[in-house]
Design a protein around this motif. Structure first.
Motif, PDB file in Angstrom:
ATOM      1  N   HIS A 155      50.082 -10.816  30.887  1.00 13.09           N
ATOM      2  CA  HIS A 155      51.329  -9.640  30.664  1.00 13.09           C
ATOM      3  C   HIS A 155      50.839  -8.259  30.849  1.00 13.09           C
ATOM      4  CE1 HIS A 155      54.424 -12.600  30.740  1.00 13.09           C
ATOM      5  NE2 HIS A 155      53.745 -13.500  30.298  1.00 13.09           N
ATOM      6  N   SER A 202      60.455 -18.516  30.482  1.00  6.70           N
ATOM      7  CA  SER A 202      59.189 -17.998  30.055  1.00  6.70           C
ATOM      8  C   SER A 202      57.995 -18.593  31.135  1.00  6.70           C
ATOM      9  CB  SER A 202      58.594 -18.509  28.754  1.00  6.70           C
ATOM     10  OG  SER A 202      59.745 -18.079  27.862  1.00  6.70           O
ATOM     11  N   VAL A 225      52.206 -12.028  24.734  1.00  5.65           N
ATOM     12  CA  VAL A 225      52.986 -11.452  25.643  1.00  5.65           C
ATOM     13  C   VAL A 225      53.423  -9.878  25.305  1.00  5.65           C
ATOM     14  CG1 VAL A 225      55.223 -11.166  26.954  1.00  5.65           C
ATOM     15  CG2 VAL A 225      54.020 -13.501  26.479  1.00  5.65           C
ATOM     16  N   LYS A 285      51.924  -6.324  27.082  1.00  2.86           N
ATOM     17  CA  LYS A 285      52.853  -5.524  27.442  1.00  2.86           C
ATOM     18  C   LYS A 285      52.667  -4.080  26.932  1.00  2.86           C
ATOM     19  CE  LYS A 285      56.433  -8.389  29.007  1.00  2.86           C
ATOM     20  NZ  LYS A 285      58.016  -8.781  28.673  1.00  2.86           N
ATOM     21  N   PHE A 292      48.329 -15.682  28.145  1.00  2.00           N
ATOM     22  CA  PHE A 292      49.447 -14.736  27.836  1.00  2.00           C
ATOM     23  C   PHE A 292      49.292 -13.290  27.792  1.00  2.00           C
ATOM     24  CE2 PHE A 292      50.885 -19.037  26.913  1.00  2.00           C
ATOM     25  CZ  PHE A 292      52.002 -19.161  27.429  1.00  2.00           C
ATOM     26  N   ARG A 330      50.327  -7.673  34.681  1.00  2.00           N
ATOM     27  CA  ARG A 330      51.589  -7.233  35.152  1.00  2.00           C
ATOM     28  C   ARG A 330      52.376  -5.877  34.744  1.00  2.00           C
ATOM     29  NH1 ARG A 330      55.258 -12.610  34.602  1.00  2.00           N
ATOM     30  NH2 ARG A 330      54.661 -13.411  36.756  1.00  2.00           N
ATOM     31  N   VAL A 344      55.444 -19.187  34.016  1.00  2.00           N
ATOM     32  CA  VAL A 344      54.980 -18.081  35.028  1.00  2.00           C
ATOM     33  C   VAL A 344      55.068 -18.605  36.300  1.00  2.00           C
ATOM     34  CG1 VAL A 344      53.300 -16.732  35.381  1.00  2.00           C
ATOM     35  CG2 VAL A 344      53.482 -17.347  33.204  1.00  2.00           C
TER      36      VAL A 344
END
Ligand code: FAD
Length: 441
Positions: free
Chosen positions: A45, A410, A347, A351, A41, A48, A412
């Motif tokens: 993330h 949530s 997550v 980020k 996770f 991404r 993916v």
């Protein structure tokens, strides 16, 4: 230069074979190299959200897919196919020219020399992010480690499914009632969300599937025991949620033993301080510890196996090493002992670190991490779930719908969401679980 580094490493680790400094076949470019260990996770993330043009990104994982661990129990209990909770790790990288994935296992980090050692060679980094998650903790009980089944990966979940189904098949062939019961009984160690969800799913399997699939078995004699060390189930949730979950599980005939310590298991009998339970399957959800890697200074790793990092995610003592997710103890004002080991935390940290790394590259001051706790939840079965939010606590069908929606959102990958939704709808309307296959392991 590479030869010198290898020599130095050889001196440091006389006995251990040192892998070639081959950079895992990745050519250095003008961009600073950011190596991310773990595509869970946190790692996924981070990738991404990252401004990928700022870095040469190298993602390393021992598996080639991300695993959506919160739904592993549904794979283990024949509710979902394994593919629908996995996501290929090459996918988020393949549109970017200087982003790379290598499927290797990291065996050591050498932060003093900016090196990561793997079973496929050694790699240099400019920035390192450790996001290796957690591993099952048996608290030193070797017999339990040998005989109990963990649930941390897709192969673990398929292993559980195989074992449960195979035991029922075997029970059909046996006449001795004690041996039959031993094959059909299931013990689940740990009354946290994973244990509660597993117990509920196995109980529903027993209620809706077994009478049709195994008419020759006395299904009622198959017992599901849920053992918890503390005084209540779901100890991290509200009392209301704990009591409701217990009530739901009792309605499904799960035998709950709280305040009970598991002392040993030989593959046939579970020994507890409240008596013995004959069972050929014990599922271990009793705890995890950080998946730390050798090489970091000892003072940096907590007793729970987590790496100490400051509020910006930086590992203490290193300028270019960061840690996020289950393996990290990011110490902030509100969470001085680190954050709970949850997907939502990993997550948010992934980020957050993407922003901080970009700030760092631009010479800006790093920000501090603030966790936004959106609530916790657990499901027991159809229309039976509990939700704790800051302002509201609720249970029943509404909580179950919230649980379904949050997990679907949530998951993916779009295809995974569609397939899972169809599976859930099918299972709900037909009281069925289609993936009850025994795959040879
Ligand atoms: C059964 C189960 C149910 C759960 N249910 C929930 C839930 O309902 N809600 C919730 O919020 N959280 C839940 N969690 C917790 C949640 O899954 C974790 O908090 C989350 O996965 C942490 O993310 P991470 O990125 O830190 O690590 P992970 O997602 O575990 O990813 C770590 C990655 O690192 C890789 N890796 C590890 N070591 C190495 C190595 N040496 N070399 C190469 N690669 C390596 C692994 O292969 C893995 O891909 C559950 C966990 C489990 C096991």
């Amino acid at each position: 230069m590479p030869e010198q580094v290898i020599e130095l490493l050889k001196e440091q680790h006389e006995e251990k074979p040192v892998r070639e400094l081959n950079d895992l076949g990745i050519r250095k470019t003008e961009r600073p190299r950011l190596v991310i260990l773990g595509g869970g996770f946190g790692g996924l993330h981070l990738i991404r959200a990252l401004r990928k043009q700022d870095f040469q990104v190298v993602l390393i994982d021992k598996q080639n897919h991300h695993t959506f661990q919160p739904l592993l129990y549904q794979v283990a209990t024949s509710g979902l196919e394994a593919d629908s909770i996995a996501y290929p790790l090459r996918k988020p990288l393949n549109a970017h020219p200087d982003c790379h994935f290598r499927m290797v296992e990291v065996t050591e980090v050498v932060p003093e020399k900016n090196l990561v050692v793997t079973n496929g060679g050694t790699l240099r980094y400019d920035y390192l992010v450790i996001a290796t998650g957690a591993r099952t903790n048996y608290f030193g009980m070797k017999d339990i480690e040998r005989h109990a089944l963990p649930m941390k990966s897709i192969s673990d979940a398929i292993g559980i499914r195989n074992r449960l189904l195979r035991n029922y098949e075997e029970a059909l062939l046996i006449n001795d009632p004690e041996q039959k019961d031993q094959l059909m009984n299931v013990v689940i160690a740990g009354g946290g969300p994973t244990g509660v969800e597993l117990a509920g799913a196995i109980a529903e399997f027993k209620k809706y599937i077994m009478p049709h699939d195994y008419p020759d078995l006395d299904v009622k004699s198959a017992k599901i025991h849920l053992i918890e060390l503390t005084p209540e189930l779901l100890p991290a949730m509200s009392d209301e949620a704990s009591q409701k979950a217990e009530e739901y599980l009792r309605q499904l005939s799960v035998i709950i033993k709280t305040n009970t310590k598991i002392e040993g298991y030989d593959g046939r009998v579970v020994r507890t301080d409240a008596g013995n339970i004959p069972a050929r399957v014990m599922l271990w959800t009793g705890g995890v510890s950080g998946a730390i890697l050798p090489g970091l200074g000892k003072g940096l790793v907590t007793k729970k196996g987590r790496i100490k990092a400051n509020a910006s995610g930086r590992v203490k003592g290193y300028d270019n090493v960061f840690a996020i997710g289950d393996v990290a103890q990011i110490e902030t004002k509100n969470y001085p002992q680190g954050h709970p080991q949850l997907a939502s935390v990993a997550v948010q940290q992934g980020k957050f670190l993407a922003t901080n790394l970009t700030r760092h590259i631009k010479g800006k001051e790093l920000k501090e991490f603030h966790y936004i706790n959106k609530g916790t939840m657990a499901t027991v079965g159809r229309k039976k779930a509990v939700v704790d939010m800051k302002k509201w606590k609720f249970h029943g069908a509404a909580a179950w719908l919230v649980w379904l929606s949050v997990h679907l959102y949530s998951l993916v990958g779009f295809k995974n969401k569609v397939v899972t939704f169809i599976n859930w709808a099918w299972n709900y309307f037909n009281h069925d679980r289609e993936t009850r296959l025994i795959i040879k392991d």
